[in-house]
Design an enzyme around this catalytic site. Sequence first.
Site, short mmCIF file in Angstrom:
data_model
loop_
_atom_site.label_atom_id
_atom_site.label_comp_id
_atom_site.label_asym_id
_atom_site.label_seq_id
_atom_site.Cartn_x
_atom_site.Cartn_y
_atom_site.Cartn_z
N ASP A 1 0.86 -1.19 0.00
CA ASP A 1 0.00 0.00 0.00
C ASP A 1 0.89 1.24 0.00
O ASP A 1 1.68 1.45 0.92
CB ASP A 1 -0.90 -0.03 1.24
CG ASP A 1 -1.95 1.08 1.21
OD1 ASP A 1 -1.70 2.10 0.55
OD2 ASP A 1 -3.00 0.93 1.84
N THR B 1 -2.20 6.58 -4.36
CA THR B 1 -0.95 7.12 -3.80
C THR B 1 0.25 6.76 -4.67
O THR B 1 1.04 7.62 -5.04
CB THR B 1 -0.72 6.54 -2.38
OG1 THR B 1 -1.95 6.53 -1.69
CG2 THR B 1 0.29 7.37 -1.62
N THR B 2 0.37 5.46 -4.99
CA THR B 2 1.50 5.00 -5.80
C THR B 2 1.47 5.65 -7.18
O THR B 2 2.50 6.12 -7.68
CB THR B 2 1.47 3.46 -5.93
OG1 THR B 2 1.37 2.89 -4.63
CG2 THR B 2 2.72 2.95 -6.61
N ASP C 1 -9.21 1.05 2.25
CA ASP C 1 -9.19 1.48 0.84
C ASP C 1 -10.39 0.92 0.08
O ASP C 1 -10.95 1.60 -0.79
CB ASP C 1 -7.89 1.03 0.17
CG ASP C 1 -6.68 1.83 0.67
OD1 ASP C 1 -6.89 2.81 1.40
OD2 ASP C 1 -5.53 1.47 0.32
#
Length: 543
Positions: free
Chosen positions: A57, A90-91, A395
């Site tokens: 994550d 995010t990534t 998430d």
Amino acid sequence: MLKVVNPNADIIGKNHALAMNIQAAKSLMAVIKSNLGPSGTMKMLVSGAGTIKITKDGKVLLDEMQIQHPTASIIARTATAQDDITGDGTTSNVLFTGELLKQAQIHLSEGLHPRVIVEGLELARDRCMKFVDEFKKPVSDEKKMNSDMLLNVARSSLKTKVHEKLAEHLSKIVVKAVKCIHREGQTLDLHMVEIMHMVHKSDMDTRFVDGLVLDHGARHPNMSKRSEDCFIFICNASLEYEKSEVNAGFFYSNADEREKQIAAERKFTDDKVMKIIKFKERVCGNSKKGFILINQKGIDPLSLDLLQKAGIVGIRRAKRRNMERLALACGGYAVNSVEDLDEKCLGHADLVYEHVLGEDKFTFIEGCKNASSCTVLMNGPNDHTIRQIKDALRDGLRAVRNVMEDGAVIAGAGAFELAAYNDLITFKQTVKGRVKLGVDVFAKALLVIPKTLAANAGLDVQQTLITLLEEASAEGSPRVGLDIVTGDSLLPESVGIWDSVRVKRQLLHLGSLVAMKLLLVDEVIRAGRKFNKAPADPNQPVM
């Protein structure tokens, strides 16, 4: 030349400052890159205390990593801010920002001014934002409550966080939880989903509870451990002996008067307990229905004994956060006084039972009709498995909520990025002057998502990308994405790979915003501390 800054400050000039920012973004991108997508690898994070966290994550990684570099820290904070708002991306945000700066560096090395690139990036971003509205697929109110659509959305999010079998299991739990708390015309409050954990069994034993799980049990050993068809009485009234809050003196002349005084003080509490017992007898009568008292304040041993003899299960000191959830899950409402009790204040549950795990007690309240609050009970063999499931659930819940609130979804598997690339290449023809170089940078940076998905799946990146772009630019502009198993193209709609619209919007906005700000930095001044300053201890590494 007169120096106006601290003489100990370290100043990095124009070219070096830009190079430093770009290198920091590329370095952070290299660390996070391998985690993207269902085929991404894991990172093991070990704290100073020795606690282990295994995750892929992006938010967890960026929060837990101790990033020293100021530029990398800005990118990380921006990406985690996106996760706080939308619950995902995010990534992708870190990759997109890094790739924008990497593509811009090619033109900067040839002498192009950063301002020209930034103007092009702004045009491309505005065009992409409009393209999101053209590309997204609206979801009707009927489809919002369609389990298949919501399952696909949850599955697409969770498969990038945990292994496939667990993702499938958690997807069903997430959809049940969101449908439970959904009320027409009201915003979804995910805090009404209580997430509890037990460190035992395996991760596949995680389950949905249509009620509430309290992390404590009844305080009297003879109270019933299992009750069926129960009335739930929620109250916030003290049922324990209390000393007077007024500093008054009581004087007595003999032992009998002292006993009368103690009895009078005790009677105040006993009267409240007796009112609850009479209320129970009135609503239950001669039936075998259970009666569960859940009190936010205390219940003393004498009161517990009276309640037990009357067949009432008393649970004291319930957490404040659970009081609202109990009312929403079981029905009824919390009372603050035991005077004039009305049956409308009672909730109902099909089953209430106590579960003991080691020294911990848990009370399960299940089978609540028309509940608008629920519990997800996580199971796992160890703490880091529990933490991984908790991050994934968070998430997954956000992803489903996003679809319910946006009323639309967007094709995943890199389909949006490929379609947006082709759209920007067409748009570039309408832009005049050097600004079109900035549009080109933005278009190429979007391809970092399908390229990274292919690389993490062990595919030939160049061959895969060429195949996908040829398919995406064919007649009819099909919405093709990447099949990470075969390396060929697929239609994400046909296999149910969906992303959130707001995640894509935030990605395009925040990723490009940070990149543009960093491109316009021409000097870095760190006051009072030198970059790469030699440490006092020669055995310490250079920061």
